[in-house]
Design a protein around this motif. Structure first.
Motif, PDB file in Angstrom:
ATOM      1  N   ALA A 109       0.834  -1.083  -0.095  1.00  0.00           N
ATOM      2  CA  ALA A 109      -0.096  -0.076   0.063  1.00  0.00           C
ATOM      3  C   ALA A 109       0.775   1.091   0.061  1.00  0.00           C
ATOM      4  O   ALA A 109       0.478   2.259  -0.587  1.00  0.00           O
ATOM      5  N   LEU A 110       1.872   1.246   0.821  1.00  0.00           N
ATOM      6  CA  LEU A 110       3.005   2.434   0.680  1.00  0.00           C
ATOM      7  C   LEU A 110       3.520   2.662  -0.655  1.00  0.00           C
ATOM      8  O   LEU A 110       3.690   3.676  -0.953  1.00  0.00           O
TER       9      LEU A 110
ATOM     10  N   ALA B 159       3.707   5.863  -3.261  1.00  0.00           N
ATOM     11  CA  ALA B 159       5.260   6.041  -2.868  1.00  0.00           C
ATOM     12  C   ALA B 159       5.856   7.423  -2.805  1.00  0.00           C
ATOM     13  O   ALA B 159       6.110   7.838  -1.763  1.00  0.00           O
ATOM     14  N   ALA B 160       5.281   8.436  -3.643  1.00  0.00           N
ATOM     15  CA  ALA B 160       5.599   9.868  -3.665  1.00  0.00           C
ATOM     16  C   ALA B 160       5.153  10.506  -2.440  1.00  0.00           C
ATOM     17  O   ALA B 160       5.856  11.199  -1.506  1.00  0.00           O
ATOM     18  N   GLU B 161       3.936  10.150  -1.796  1.00  0.00           N
ATOM     19  CA  GLU B 161       3.408  10.789  -0.636  1.00  0.00           C
ATOM     20  C   GLU B 161       4.132  10.206   0.685  1.00  0.00           C
ATOM     21  O   GLU B 161       4.337  10.888   1.610  1.00  0.00           O
ATOM     22  N   ALA B 162       4.492   8.711   0.555  1.00  0.00           N
ATOM     23  CA  ALA B 162       5.004   8.091   1.623  1.00  0.00           C
ATOM     24  C   ALA B 162       6.491   8.724   1.788  1.00  0.00           C
ATOM     25  O   ALA B 162       6.982   9.105   3.041  1.00  0.00           O
ATOM     26  N   VAL B 163       7.279   8.789   0.943  1.00  0.00           N
ATOM     27  CA  VAL B 163       8.608   9.664   0.688  1.00  0.00           C
ATOM     28  C   VAL B 163       8.489  10.920   1.526  1.00  0.00           C
ATOM     29  O   VAL B 163       9.361  11.193   2.073  1.00  0.00           O
ATOM     30  N   GLN B 164       7.478  11.625   1.018  1.00  0.00           N
ATOM     31  CA  GLN B 164       7.686  13.065   1.549  1.00  0.00           C
ATOM     32  C   GLN B 164       7.095  13.095   2.781  1.00  0.00           C
ATOM     33  O   GLN B 164       7.716  13.980   3.686  1.00  0.00           O
TER      34      GLN B 164
END
Length: 95
Positions: free
Chosen positions: A15-16, A20-25
């Motif tokens: 799910a992450l 991925a872009a939101e999780a990394v930020q």
């Protein structure tokens, strides 16, 4: 002290990765070493491209503690891979 079941951990990581872009930020903005360690141990950062994006975002956010942790984590993984790789006969008997 409580660990997720491997199946649940894998679902969370999937799910992450979908976001991925939101999780990394989020990790770069709000995370700490414990969060980065948990993500690394769960396999979220096993993808080289995702690892690079995460470390660059952490650098841009001046999160040197997390960057240092990830660099050491990556080094330790590389060392473990080299230690388990069979050596060539020439290398074993080199002077």
């Amino acid at each position: 002290p409580f660990r997720l079941a491997p199946e649940m951990r894998d679902r969370i990581v999937d799910a992450l990765r979908e976001r991925a872009a939101e999780a990394v930020q989020y990790v770069a903005r709000e995370g700490d070493i414990a969060m980065v360690r948990a993500l690394a141990d769960a396999g979220f950062l096993n993808d080289v491209e995702l690892f690079d994006r995460q470390i660059e975002r952490l650098r841009a956010s001046n999160r040197t503690d997390c960057v240092l942790f990830l660099m050491n984590w990556q080094h330790d993984r590389a060392e473990a891979t080299r230690a388990t790789a069979p050596k060539r006969a020439r290398d074993r008997f080199a002077l």
